[in-house]
Design a protein around this motif. Sequence first.
Motif, PDB file in Angstrom:
ATOM      1  N   ASP A  17      28.017  16.770   1.248  1.00  0.00           N
ATOM      2  CA  ASP A  17      26.800  16.365   0.690  1.00  0.00           C
ATOM      3  C   ASP A  17      25.891  17.130  -0.412  1.00  0.00           C
ATOM      4  N   MET A  18      25.513  16.237  -1.122  1.00  0.00           N
ATOM      5  CA  MET A  18      24.433  16.969  -2.136  1.00  0.00           C
ATOM      6  C   MET A  18      23.135  17.322  -1.221  1.00  0.00           C
ATOM      7  N   ASP A  19      22.725  18.349  -1.514  1.00  0.00           N
ATOM      8  CA  ASP A  19      21.376  18.453  -0.867  1.00  0.00           C
ATOM      9  C   ASP A  19      20.301  18.520  -2.013  1.00  0.00           C
ATOM     10  N   VAL A  51      20.221  11.539 -11.456  1.00  0.00           N
ATOM     11  CA  VAL A  51      20.636  12.437 -10.079  1.00  0.00           C
ATOM     12  C   VAL A  51      19.493  12.162  -9.229  1.00  0.00           C
ATOM     13  N   ILE A  52      18.331  12.059  -9.477  1.00  0.00           N
ATOM     14  CA  ILE A  52      17.130  11.954  -8.303  1.00  0.00           C
ATOM     15  C   ILE A  52      17.015  10.604  -7.694  1.00  0.00           C
ATOM     16  N   GLY A  53      17.387   9.603  -8.866  1.00  0.00           N
ATOM     17  CA  GLY A  53      17.556   8.331  -8.190  1.00  0.00           C
ATOM     18  C   GLY A  53      18.541   8.140  -7.320  1.00  0.00           C
ATOM     19  N   LEU A  54      19.666   8.529  -7.588  1.00  0.00           N
ATOM     20  CA  LEU A  54      20.753   8.349  -6.820  1.00  0.00           C
ATOM     21  C   LEU A  54      20.911   9.155  -5.421  1.00  0.00           C
ATOM     22  N   TYR A  55      20.496  10.167  -5.681  1.00  0.00           N
ATOM     23  CA  TYR A  55      20.021  11.092  -4.419  1.00  0.00           C
ATOM     24  C   TYR A  55      18.927  10.125  -3.222  1.00  0.00           C
ATOM     25  N   ASN A  56      18.087   9.905  -3.881  1.00  0.00           N
ATOM     26  CA  ASN A  56      17.041   9.234  -3.064  1.00  0.00           C
ATOM     27  C   ASN A  56      17.559   7.767  -2.613  1.00  0.00           C
ATOM     28  N   THR A  57      18.482   7.124  -3.243  1.00  0.00           N
ATOM     29  CA  THR A  57      18.861   5.678  -2.942  1.00  0.00           C
ATOM     30  C   THR A  57      20.024   5.827  -2.063  1.00  0.00           C
ATOM     31  N   ASP A  58      21.169   6.522  -2.708  1.00  0.00           N
ATOM     32  CA  ASP A  58      22.655   6.488  -2.193  1.00  0.00           C
ATOM     33  C   ASP A  58      22.809   8.165  -1.712  1.00  0.00           C
ATOM     34  N   PRO A  59      22.188   8.790  -1.114  1.00  0.00           N
ATOM     35  CA  PRO A  59      22.568  10.028  -0.720  1.00  0.00           C
ATOM     36  C   PRO A  59      23.979  10.542  -0.243  1.00  0.00           C
ATOM     37  N   GLU A  60      24.386   9.361   0.682  1.00  0.00           N
ATOM     38  CA  GLU A  60      25.746   9.433   1.310  1.00  0.00           C
ATOM     39  C   GLU A  60      26.900   9.245  -0.010  1.00  0.00           C
ATOM     40  N   ILE A  79      26.973   1.720  -3.657  1.00  0.00           N
ATOM     41  CA  ILE A  79      27.718   0.630  -3.335  1.00  0.00           C
ATOM     42  C   ILE A  79      26.864  -0.665  -3.820  1.00  0.00           C
ATOM     43  N   ILE A  80      27.751  -1.784  -3.939  1.00  0.00           N
ATOM     44  CA  ILE A  80      27.131  -2.907  -4.558  1.00  0.00           C
ATOM     45  C   ILE A  80      27.444  -4.222  -3.813  1.00  0.00           C
ATOM     46  N   ASN A  81      26.628  -4.750  -3.295  1.00  0.00           N
ATOM     47  CA  ASN A  81      26.882  -5.948  -2.390  1.00  0.00           C
ATOM     48  C   ASN A  81      26.729  -7.156  -3.231  1.00  0.00           C
ATOM     49  N   LYS A  82      27.716  -8.010  -3.489  1.00  0.00           N
ATOM     50  CA  LYS A  82      27.569  -9.098  -4.018  1.00  0.00           C
ATOM     51  C   LYS A  82      28.289 -10.504  -3.414  1.00  0.00           C
ATOM     52  N   VAL A  86      32.057  -6.287  -1.428  1.00  0.00           N
ATOM     53  CA  VAL A  86      31.367  -5.120  -1.396  1.00  0.00           C
ATOM     54  C   VAL A  86      32.151  -4.071  -2.325  1.00  0.00           C
ATOM     55  N   TYR A  87      31.451  -3.768  -3.311  1.00  0.00           N
ATOM     56  CA  TYR A  87      31.886  -3.117  -4.234  1.00  0.00           C
ATOM     57  C   TYR A  87      31.486  -1.417  -4.438  1.00  0.00           C
ATOM     58  N   GLY A  88      32.463  -0.458  -4.401  1.00  0.00           N
ATOM     59  CA  GLY A  88      32.128   0.885  -4.617  1.00  0.00           C
ATOM     60  C   GLY A  88      32.316   1.069  -5.960  1.00  0.00           C
ATOM     61  N   TYR A  89      31.139   1.851  -6.512  1.00  0.00           N
ATOM     62  CA  TYR A  89      31.182   2.237  -8.111  1.00  0.00           C
ATOM     63  C   TYR A  89      30.852   3.872  -8.149  1.00  0.00           C
ATOM     64  N   ILE A  90      31.684   4.222  -8.941  1.00  0.00           N
ATOM     65  CA  ILE A  90      31.761   5.524  -9.249  1.00  0.00           C
ATOM     66  C   ILE A  90      30.793   5.755 -10.523  1.00  0.00           C
ATOM     67  N   ILE A  91      29.681   6.069 -10.408  1.00  0.00           N
ATOM     68  CA  ILE A  91      28.693   6.198 -11.648  1.00  0.00           C
ATOM     69  C   ILE A  91      28.816   7.490 -12.411  1.00  0.00           C
ATOM     70  N   TRP A  92      29.062   8.669 -11.644  1.00  0.00           N
ATOM     71  CA  TRP A  92      29.083   9.929 -12.498  1.00  0.00           C
ATOM     72  C   TRP A  92      30.018  10.863 -11.728  1.00  0.00           C
ATOM     73  N   LEU A  93      30.926  11.544 -12.781  1.00  0.00           N
ATOM     74  CA  LEU A  93      31.866  12.438 -12.195  1.00  0.00           C
ATOM     75  C   LEU A  93      32.164  13.556 -13.209  1.00  0.00           C
ATOM     76  N   GLY A  94      31.607  14.602 -12.780  1.00  0.00           N
ATOM     77  CA  GLY A  94      31.664  16.030 -13.703  1.00  0.00           C
ATOM     78  C   GLY A  94      32.133  17.004 -12.860  1.00  0.00           C
ATOM     79  N   ILE A  95      33.043  17.990 -13.594  1.00  0.00           N
ATOM     80  CA  ILE A  95      33.472  19.003 -13.412  1.00  0.00           C
ATOM     81  C   ILE A  95      33.110  20.135 -14.214  1.00  0.00           C
ATOM     82  N   SER A  96      32.755  21.163 -13.879  1.00  0.00           N
ATOM     83  CA  SER A  96      32.548  22.438 -14.591  1.00  0.00           C
ATOM     84  C   SER A  96      33.854  22.771 -15.451  1.00  0.00           C
TER      85      SER A  96
END
Length: 189
Positions: A17-19, A51-60, A79-82, A86-96
Amino acid sequence: MTEAPKSNESLPITIRDMDIDDIAPVYHLGETLFTSDLYPYIYRTWDQWEVIGLYNTDPEYCLVAEVDDQLAGFILGTIINKASWVYGYIIWLGISPAFQRRGIADRLVDKLVERMIDDGARFMMVDTDPENIPAVKFFGRKGFGNMRKHVFLSMNLSKHEYYGKLIAYEREKAERAVWKRPRRRSTKS
């Protein structure tokens, strides 16, 4: 920066988990990856608030990958509930860049998909610029399909009629605030 092992060497990858201490390093890595040079429209929103927004709203759904205590990559989702979906959504994926093509993105996506299934998601989405062929191929290999191209339209608001009126109004307002009533002249000579 430490040199990453060659692709044929085993990497001791830790997915966790991101901290809060990861926010700045994740932001800075994303800053180097998501530039407007290659894909000006899809990466237009990368900033610290992503980063801050997603960490605050969806840390899991915010995960990082480490190799030898070094940030190797991250994934940020939601997660998006419509209605009944129930949808999972990958917003960002980054690899060094030092750790690309070593299975880190696979591990991050797999872990996020597991979490989203556990949380009731039955459908998963991701988007990328259609010209980002490596990402399109990667997500296709991970089982994402049914590709739809999305059309982005834009408007330069500085050329809009209202924008010019607003700027003129703000200038006049600033000038009025600076204007001071002239002082009375003394009648004494």
